[in-house]
Structure formats: structure tokens, C-alpha cells
Design a protein around this motif. Structure first.
Motif, mmCIF file in Angstrom:
data_model
loop_
_atom_site.group_PDB
_atom_site.id
_atom_site.type_symbol
_atom_site.label_atom_id
_atom_site.label_comp_id
_atom_site.label_asym_id
_atom_site.label_seq_id
_atom_site.Cartn_x
_atom_site.Cartn_y
_atom_site.Cartn_z
ATOM 1 N N ASP A 126 6.626 3.612 -12.850
ATOM 2 C CA ASP A 126 5.776 4.798 -12.860
ATOM 3 C C ASP A 126 5.482 5.238 -11.428
ATOM 4 O O ASP A 126 5.446 4.414 -10.508
ATOM 5 C CB ASP A 126 4.455 4.507 -13.575
ATOM 6 C CG ASP A 126 4.642 4.226 -15.056
ATOM 7 O OD1 ASP A 126 5.645 4.697 -15.624
ATOM 8 O OD2 ASP A 126 3.795 3.522 -15.639
ATOM 9 N N PRO A 128 3.495 6.077 -8.205
ATOM 10 C CA PRO A 128 2.263 5.442 -7.717
ATOM 11 C C PRO A 128 1.145 6.454 -7.521
ATOM 12 O O PRO A 128 1.365 7.662 -7.451
ATOM 13 C CB PRO A 128 2.687 4.860 -6.372
ATOM 14 C CG PRO A 128 3.725 5.824 -5.885
ATOM 15 C CD PRO A 128 4.478 6.261 -7.120
ATOM 16 N N ARG A 129 -0.053 5.955 -7.430
ATOM 17 C CA ARG A 129 -1.159 6.757 -6.920
ATOM 18 C C ARG A 129 -1.433 6.277 -5.501
ATOM 19 O O ARG A 129 -1.022 5.181 -5.118
ATOM 20 C CB ARG A 129 -2.402 6.633 -7.793
ATOM 21 C CG ARG A 129 -3.118 5.295 -7.721
ATOM 22 C CD ARG A 129 -4.339 5.287 -8.643
ATOM 23 N NE ARG A 129 -5.207 4.144 -8.414
ATOM 24 C CZ ARG A 129 -5.081 2.969 -8.984
ATOM 25 N NH1 ARG A 129 -4.092 2.754 -9.838
ATOM 26 N NH2 ARG A 129 -5.926 1.984 -8.711
ATOM 27 N N GLU A 131 -4.339 5.681 -2.464
ATOM 28 C CA GLU A 131 -5.770 5.549 -2.215
ATOM 29 C C GLU A 131 -6.001 4.969 -0.831
ATOM 30 O O GLU A 131 -5.222 4.136 -0.359
ATOM 31 C CB GLU A 131 -6.428 4.622 -3.251
ATOM 32 C CG GLU A 131 -6.512 5.189 -4.646
ATOM 33 C CD GLU A 131 -7.286 4.273 -5.592
ATOM 34 O OE1 GLU A 131 -7.901 3.292 -5.091
ATOM 35 O OE2 GLU A 131 -7.259 4.531 -6.802
ATOM 36 N N ALA A 218 -0.132 2.646 -1.433
ATOM 37 C CA ALA A 218 0.563 3.143 -2.617
ATOM 38 C C ALA A 218 0.332 2.097 -3.688
ATOM 39 O O ALA A 218 0.608 0.909 -3.484
ATOM 40 C CB ALA A 218 2.044 3.324 -2.347
ATOM 41 N N GLU A 272 -1.963 -4.520 -10.837
ATOM 42 C CA GLU A 272 -1.689 -3.483 -9.844
ATOM 43 C C GLU A 272 -1.031 -4.111 -8.625
ATOM 44 O O GLU A 272 -1.415 -5.212 -8.184
ATOM 45 C CB GLU A 272 -2.968 -2.753 -9.443
ATOM 46 C CG GLU A 272 -3.514 -1.869 -10.537
ATOM 47 C CD GLU A 272 -4.688 -1.009 -10.082
ATOM 48 O OE1 GLU A 272 -5.010 -0.068 -10.816
ATOM 49 O OE2 GLU A 272 -5.262 -1.284 -9.004
ATOM 50 N N TRP A 274 -0.381 -3.264 -4.743
ATOM 51 C CA TRP A 274 -0.826 -2.389 -3.647
ATOM 52 C C TRP A 274 0.085 -2.609 -2.449
ATOM 53 O O TRP A 274 0.207 -3.732 -1.939
ATOM 54 C CB TRP A 274 -2.268 -2.695 -3.260
ATOM 55 C CG TRP A 274 -3.289 -2.336 -4.307
ATOM 56 C CD1 TRP A 274 -3.131 -2.280 -5.662
ATOM 57 C CD2 TRP A 274 -4.665 -2.006 -4.054
ATOM 58 N NE1 TRP A 274 -4.294 -1.922 -6.273
ATOM 59 C CE2 TRP A 274 -5.254 -1.749 -5.320
ATOM 60 C CE3 TRP A 274 -5.446 -1.902 -2.904
ATOM 61 C CZ2 TRP A 274 -6.600 -1.401 -5.446
ATOM 62 C CZ3 TRP A 274 -6.785 -1.559 -3.021
ATOM 63 C CH2 TRP A 274 -7.345 -1.306 -4.279
#
Length: 279
Positions: A126, A128-129, A131, A218, A272, A274
Motif C-alpha cells: 500500500d 505510505p503515509r 508524518e 514514510a 507499521e 517507519w
């Protein structure tokens, strides 16, 4: 073909000759640093260890199937002397080349077969988001592992989980796995099972601390059993990162984040991943 698939193809095509990490990395489309890290996580072997095992496995077959002298087999396998070859061969197989030749078969040897990467079985990654996260002070247990010995990491978590939830100054109910390459090109990495803390007083015996700087990440999602996380990491470093236009900051390499969506008893759930990014 994936980046690690390309690396394996190059190694299998050239391992009888003197090949460099730079050549393998160029073929894979990764930096030396990330190739070493991802190859180890994906295959369970360091690059040099895999090449050595393939050469010695080929030498074992040659000792049984050919009439070449042991010295010639040693030279063909990249060893400059009979003594160096014998030492490496004994370390790999627990017997000398002379003993194997006298035995006349390899049925009792654990030969290193070519690794076969089935890219069709890699999980869908998927998007990534992204932050930005403030600095974190972490405390926990840490060990250095060879890429071939990652099966010992669950036992580190077992020890850590005896303390998790009642660590002095623990913040929240999230656990972290911190992966850091010991040094560029190293065959080992440091792994830390940790929790965020607000202070370092009265930590359990054996605990170490590390402080992560303010950082942009990411953030990817791994779903399913934790034993499959290496395939997700392969997708991130082998495919997404080289094509993304981003650069990994590198210290640490990555962080595994385990919150209440992950069941540490069964190893199932959401983890998750990171990836620290350069600004």
C-alpha cells in the motif's frame, strides 16, 4: 524482476569469479548500504556469506564428481591456498575436503542451493503515509545479529515482553523494533526491542536507551503474521524507495511499530514500518 531477484541473478551468473558488492548493487539498482540490508532481511543471508556458501557447495560437488586435484578445486572456488580452502570447507560442512573425497558422496552435506525469488508471491504494498514525529527516548533490550541468525529475534521480544507495560516512565502502550546496520557492508545489524520512556531512572537490568531525533517518516503497513515482514521490507527498500525520489536517512534503518492492532501472543495483526527520510 525485483531488486533482490536481480542481485541473485547476478551472483548466480558470476559467483565463480571475483565479484564486488558495487557490481551487485549496480545490477540491483540499490546502494551498497541498502542492498546489504535488504538482501539480509529478505534472504536470511549476508551477500558475502551466500557467495561463500555457493562457492563451497560447488566445490563439494566438484570434489565428488571430478578428477581435479583438491588444490585445483580450491583455486576454482576462489581460494589461494589448500590451507585456506580446507579451513573454510570445514567451517561450512564440518569435514575436510579430503574426507569428502574419500567418502565419495554429498548426501550428508547441507549444500547451499540457489535462492529462488518468487516475485508473484510478494505482498501488495500500500502507498505510505508521511508524518513528522518529535524526538523519542526509547529503552529496551538490544542484540547484534548476523543476517543468517534473525531467528533469534523472537527470543529477545520474549525477554522484553516480561517488562513491557511496567517499565518505569513508560509512555503509552506501543512497542518498537529498531533496526540499525552496524556499519556499511557489515554482515550484522543491531536490533532493539523497546518502548518510549520519559526518563531513565530505575530501568530494568540489561536495558539500554537510544534517542531518536525529530524525523520525517514514510510509514508502511504490514498485515498478517510477523514472520512475513521481510517480504514487505523487500518491497519497500527494493522497489518503492529506489523509485520514490526519497532517500532513507539510514539511522536507524527502520522502525517496526506495534500497537494494539498487533497480537504479540499469536504474531498476527498490523505492524507499521517507519522509514526515516532525509530532508
Amino acid at each position: 524482476m525485483s531488486a533482490i531477484g536481480r542481485a541473485i541473478w547476478f551472483i548466480e551468473s558470476h559467483f565463480t569469479s571475483d565479484i564486488s558488492l558495487d557490481e551487485i548493487a549496480e545490477t540491483a539498482g540499490l546502494s551498497r548500504y541498502h542492498l546489504s540490508r535488504v538482501f539480509g532481511m529478505t534472504t536470511g543471508h549476508s551477500i558475502s556469506g551466500y557467495i561463500r556458501s555457493r562457492r563451497l557447495s560447488g566445490a563439494a560437488l566438484a570434489l565428488v564428481d571430478s578428477s581435479s586435484t583438491i588444490l585445483q578445486v580450491a583455486l576454482d572456488a576462489g581460494y589461494g591456498s589448500h590451507e585456506a580452502f580446507t579451513r573454510a570447507f570445514r567451517e561450512q560442512f564440518g569435514m575436510t575436503p579430503e574426507s569428502l573425497r574419500k567418502q565419495g558422496h554429498v548426501r550428508n552435506l547441507a549444500l547451499q542451493e540457489p535462492i529462488r525469488m518468487d516475485d508473484t508471491r510478494l505482498p501488495k504494498l500500500d502507498a505510505p503515509r508521511f508524518e513528522s514525529h518529535p524526538a523519542m527516548l526509547l529503552a529496551g533490550l538490544a542484540e547484534t545479529y548476523a543476517h543468517e541468525a534473525t531467528q533469534a529475534i523472537p527470543s529477545l521480544w520474549q525477554k522484553f515482553n516480561q517488562h513491557f507495560g511496567h517499565i518505569p516512565s513508560q509512555k503509552g502502550n506501543v512497542a518498537y523494533g529498531i533496526c540499525t546496520q552496524v556499519e556499511e557492508g557489515s554482515e550484522s545489524f543491531r536490533y532493539m526491542s523497546a518502548a518510549e520512556i520519559s526518563g531513565t531512572d530505575d530501568l530494568p537490568e540489561g536495558f539500554v536507551t537510544t534517542k531518536l531525533p525529530p524525523q520525517r517518516y514514510a510509514i508502511f503497513t504490514h498485515r498478517g503474521h510477523i514472520s512475513g515482514i521481510s517480504a514487505t521490507v523487500h518491497q519497500i527498500f527494493g522497489e518503492w524507495l529506489p523509485q520514490s525520489g526519497h532517500q532513507a536517512a539510514g539511522v536507524p534503518d527502520m522502525i517496526e511499530r506495534y500497537d494494539d492492532r498487533f497480537d504479540p501472543h499469536t504474531g498476527m495483526g498490523v505492524t507499521e514500518i517507519w522509514i526515516p527520510l532525509k530532508a
